[in-house]
Design a protein around this motif. Structure first.
Motif, PDB file in Angstrom:
ATOM      1  N   GLY A 152       8.063  32.117  54.684  1.00 39.25           N
ATOM      2  CA  GLY A 152       7.641  31.368  53.506  1.00 39.25           C
ATOM      3  C   GLY A 152       8.626  30.290  53.110  1.00 39.25           C
ATOM      4  O   GLY A 152       8.271  29.334  52.404  1.00 39.25           O
ATOM      5  N   THR A 153       9.863  30.414  53.573  1.00 39.40           N
ATOM      6  CA  THR A 153      10.896  29.406  53.294  1.00 39.40           C
ATOM      7  C   THR A 153      10.471  28.026  53.778  1.00 39.40           C
ATOM      8  O   THR A 153      10.821  27.008  53.155  1.00 39.40           O
ATOM      9  N   ILE A 154       9.713  27.963  54.862  1.00 36.27           N
ATOM     10  CA  ILE A 154       9.323  26.665  55.409  1.00 36.27           C
ATOM     11  C   ILE A 154       8.408  25.925  54.441  1.00 36.27           C
ATOM     12  O   ILE A 154       8.480  24.698  54.311  1.00 36.27           O
ATOM     13  N   PHE A 155       7.556  26.645  53.738  1.00 36.74           N
ATOM     14  CA  PHE A 155       6.713  25.996  52.726  1.00 36.74           C
ATOM     15  C   PHE A 155       7.562  25.429  51.587  1.00 36.74           C
ATOM     16  O   PHE A 155       7.233  24.382  51.013  1.00 36.74           O
ATOM     17  N   VAL A 156       8.655  26.104  51.243  1.00 37.39           N
ATOM     18  CA  VAL A 156       9.562  25.569  50.221  1.00 37.39           C
ATOM     19  C   VAL A 156      10.195  24.277  50.728  1.00 37.39           C
ATOM     20  O   VAL A 156      10.278  23.274  50.001  1.00 37.39           O
ATOM     21  N   HIS A 157      10.658  24.274  51.971  1.00 39.83           N
ATOM     22  CA  HIS A 157      11.214  23.059  52.568  1.00 39.83           C
ATOM     23  C   HIS A 157      10.230  21.903  52.460  1.00 39.83           C
ATOM     24  O   HIS A 157      10.580  20.785  52.064  1.00 39.83           O
ATOM     25  N   LYS A 158       8.985  22.172  52.861  1.00 39.85           N
ATOM     26  CA  LYS A 158       7.986  21.104  52.952  1.00 39.85           C
ATOM     27  C   LYS A 158       7.653  20.534  51.577  1.00 39.85           C
ATOM     28  O   LYS A 158       7.585  19.308  51.386  1.00 39.85           O
ATOM     29  N   ILE A 159       7.413  21.397  50.621  1.00 36.29           N
ATOM     30  CA  ILE A 159       6.967  20.928  49.309  1.00 36.29           C
ATOM     31  C   ILE A 159       8.108  20.287  48.534  1.00 36.29           C
ATOM     32  O   ILE A 159       7.937  19.224  47.929  1.00 36.29           O
ATOM     33  N   VAL A 184       4.192  32.397  47.073  1.00 35.72           N
ATOM     34  CA  VAL A 184       4.175  32.614  48.520  1.00 35.72           C
ATOM     35  C   VAL A 184       4.574  34.054  48.827  1.00 35.72           C
ATOM     36  O   VAL A 184       5.476  34.616  48.204  1.00 35.72           O
ATOM     37  N   ARG A 185       3.878  34.651  49.784  1.00 40.88           N
ATOM     38  CA  ARG A 185       4.160  36.028  50.197  1.00 40.88           C
ATOM     39  C   ARG A 185       4.010  36.134  51.719  1.00 40.88           C
ATOM     40  O   ARG A 185       3.147  35.489  52.316  1.00 40.88           O
ATOM     41  N   SER A 186       4.845  36.988  52.332  1.00 40.86           N
ATOM     42  CA  SER A 186       4.848  37.153  53.784  1.00 40.86           C
ATOM     43  C   SER A 186       4.995  38.612  54.172  1.00 40.86           C
ATOM     44  O   SER A 186       5.500  39.428  53.390  1.00 40.86           O
ATOM     45  N   MET A 187       4.582  38.906  55.399  1.00 36.40           N
ATOM     46  CA  MET A 187       4.743  40.248  55.971  1.00 36.40           C
ATOM     47  C   MET A 187       4.850  40.091  57.486  1.00 36.40           C
ATOM     48  O   MET A 187       4.095  39.324  58.087  1.00 36.40           O
ATOM     49  N   GLY A 188       5.787  40.802  58.106  1.00 34.91           N
ATOM     50  CA  GLY A 188       5.991  40.677  59.540  1.00 34.91           C
ATOM     51  C   GLY A 188       5.878  41.992  60.274  1.00 34.91           C
ATOM     52  O   GLY A 188       5.811  43.075  59.672  1.00 34.91           O
ATOM     53  N   MET A 189       5.844  41.890  61.601  1.00 40.00           N
ATOM     54  CA  MET A 189       5.815  43.074  62.465  1.00 40.00           C
ATOM     55  C   MET A 189       6.453  42.727  63.805  1.00 40.00           C
ATOM     56  O   MET A 189       6.524  41.560  64.190  1.00 40.00           O
ATOM     57  N   ALA A 190       6.942  43.738  64.500  1.00 40.69           N
ATOM     58  CA  ALA A 190       7.616  43.511  65.784  1.00 40.69           C
ATOM     59  C   ALA A 190       7.021  44.391  66.875  1.00 40.69           C
ATOM     60  O   ALA A 190       6.638  45.542  66.630  1.00 40.69           O
ATOM     61  N   LEU A 191       6.975  43.818  68.086  1.00 38.09           N
ATOM     62  CA  LEU A 191       6.553  44.548  69.274  1.00 38.09           C
ATOM     63  C   LEU A 191       7.730  44.883  70.187  1.00 38.09           C
ATOM     64  O   LEU A 191       7.642  45.788  71.009  1.00 38.09           O
ATOM     65  N   SER A 192       8.809  44.109  70.049  1.00 35.52           N
ATOM     66  CA  SER A 192       9.980  44.327  70.896  1.00 35.52           C
ATOM     67  C   SER A 192      11.213  43.787  70.192  1.00 35.52           C
ATOM     68  O   SER A 192      11.103  42.972  69.272  1.00 35.52           O
ATOM     69  N   PRO A 193      12.403  44.200  70.611  1.00 33.31           N
ATOM     70  CA  PRO A 193      13.638  43.736  69.973  1.00 33.31           C
ATOM     71  C   PRO A 193      14.071  42.378  70.493  1.00 33.31           C
ATOM     72  O   PRO A 193      13.443  41.801  71.387  1.00 33.31           O
ATOM     73  N   CYS A 194      15.155  41.866  69.923  1.00 34.45           N
ATOM     74  CA  CYS A 194      15.797  40.665  70.442  1.00 34.45           C
ATOM     75  C   CYS A 194      17.226  41.014  70.847  1.00 34.45           C
ATOM     76  O   CYS A 194      17.733  42.085  70.515  1.00 34.45           O
TER      77      CYS A 194
END
Length: 328
Positions: A152-159, A184-194
Motif C-alpha cells: 500500500g506504500t506505493i499508493f502513498v508514493h503515487k498520490i 488503504v489495506r493489504s494482505m499477503g501470503m507466501a508459497l516459498s522463502p527468500c
C-alpha cells in the motif's frame, strides 16, 4: 545459493549503480551514498522521500521520477538505511517547500527516518512524515510495533507525488498522504522463502504442500501455515480480512493491486486477479484502476499480496495523473 551477484557485500551499491545506468537522463546517485534522486529538480515543489531496506525492488528506487518520489534511500538487504543517508536524501529533495517522508512501519525505518527529520529541521528544512501500516494480517510482528507497511506504500508514493507536482503545500500533500493511509489495506501470503545474499540460507521453511497466510515482506510469520490452496481460494482468503476492516462499503470505488513478491509468474497473479475482480463485483465495489505485477517484492519469495485503496474524487484524479517513474 544461486544468485546473479558478484559479492554479497556489494549487491546494494551495484544495484543502485545499475539503476542509474539504466535511466541516466532521469536519475542520479548522490556521491558516496546509496541515495537515488531525480535529475531535474522543480523549485518550490514539495519533495517526497521514501526508502528502506533493499530486496523489495522496484521499491523504492523504481519510484523516483516525475509524479512520484524525488529521492529514495536504499539500505542494506532488509535493513533500514541510517539517518545520515536519509538526511542526504532530504537535503537533495528540498527545493524550498519542505519535504514529506513516506515511511513503512518497521521499527528501524521509523527510528532512522525520524532522526533524520530532526537533523534536517535543525538545518532549516521543514519536514513532515507519514507512516504506512496497511498490512491487516498481524500486529506487533518481528520488525514492528503495530501493523506493518507493505505494498500500500506505493499508493502513498503515487498520490503524494502527484499532488506535489501541482504546487500544493506541504500541509496539503501530507493530508492527502494521511488520507491514503486511512483508506488503504493489504494482505499477503507466501508459497516459498527468500534468500538474503549476506545470509545465503532460506529465511524460513515451507513444505511442498504448504503456504503461509499473512506473511510479511521480510519473511516475518503470518497468521497461519496451512495446506496449499487453489488460486481462487487464496484470493478469497486475502480479500476477506481486508473487507472485515470496515473501510470498504457497497458502492465504493477502489483501486486494486495484486502484487508479486518476486518469484510468482504474472500468469498466476492474473489468475488471482480474475477471482478478486469477481469477488469485488459481488460485494458491490467498483474497480476503478487495477495494477498487477511486481511492485514491492522480497527477493525471490513466491507469493503475492492484495491491496485495496478506497477512492474519492481527489484520490482518483491523483492516481490517474501522469508519472514517469520506471517502476510504476
Amino acid at each position: 545459493m544461486k544468485k546473479l551477484i558478484n559479492h554479497p557485500s556489494d549487491v546494494v551499491l551495484e544495484m543502485v549503480q545499475g539503476i542509474v545506468a539504466a535511466y541516466p537522463n532521469e536519475v542520479e546517485l548522490l556521491p558516496d551514498t546509496t541515495v537515488i534522486v531525480r535529475k531535474q529538480k522543480t523549485n518550490g515543489k514539495v519533495g517526497i522521500v521514501s526508502g528502506g531496506g533493499s530486496g523489495h525492488e522496484p521499491a523504492h528506487a523504481g519510484y523516483v521520477g516525475k509524479g512520484m518520489l524525488d529521492a529514495a534511500v536504499a539500505g542494506e538487504a532488509f535493513t533500514s538505511p541510517g539517518p545520515d543517508q536519509v538526511l542526504e536524501a532530504i537535503k537533495a529533495a528540498d527545493s524550498g517547500a519542505g519535504v514529506l517522508l513516506v515511511i513503512k512501519n518497521y521499527s528501524g525505518d521509523v527510528m532512522n527516518f525520524e532522526m533524520a527529520a530532526e537533523l534536517a529541521e535543525a538545518e532549516g528544512i521543514t519536514v513532515e512524515k507519514v507512516i504506512v501500516n496497511d498490512d491487516v494480517a498481524v500486529e506487533d510482528s518481528t520488525y514492528t510495533t503495530g501493523r506493518r507497511g507493505i505494498a500500500g506504500t506505493i499508493f502513498v508514493h503515487k498520490i503524494a507525488g502527484a499532488l506535489a507536482e501541482t504546487g500544493a503545500s506541504l500541509q496539503e500533500v501530507h493530508a492527502a498522504a494521511e488520507k491514503v493511509v486511512q483508506q488503504v489495506r493489504s494482505m499477503g501470503m507466501a508459497l516459498s522463502p527468500c534468500i538474503v545474499p549476506g545470509n545465503g540460507k532460506p529465511s524460513f521453511v515451507l513444505g511442498d504442500n504448504e503456504m503461509e497466510m499473512g506473511m510479511g515482506i521480510h519473511g516475518e510469520p503470518g497468521l497461519e501455515r496451512e495446506e496449499l490452496k487453489s488460486a481462487d481460494e487464496v484470493a478469497e482468503k486475502l480479500l476477506q480480512p481486508i473487507l472485515e476492516e470496515g473501510v470498504f462499503k457497497t458502492g465504493d470505488h477502489v483501486a486494486v493491486m495484486v502484487n508479486g513478491l518476486g518469484a510468482t509468474p504474472l500468469m498466476e497473479l492474473y489468475i488471482v486477479n480474475r477471482k478478486i475482480q469477481e469477488l469485488l463485483k459481488e460485494k458491490g465495489l467498483h474497480m476503478t484502476k487495477t495494477y498487477v505485477g511486481n511492485y514491492m517484492t522480497a527477493f525471490e519469495m513466491a507469493g503475492c499480496s492484495l491491496t485495496l485503496l478506497r477512492l474519492d474524487d481527489q484520490l482518483y484524479e491523483l492516481l490517474q495523473a501522469p508519472c514517469d517513474a520506471p517502476g510504476f
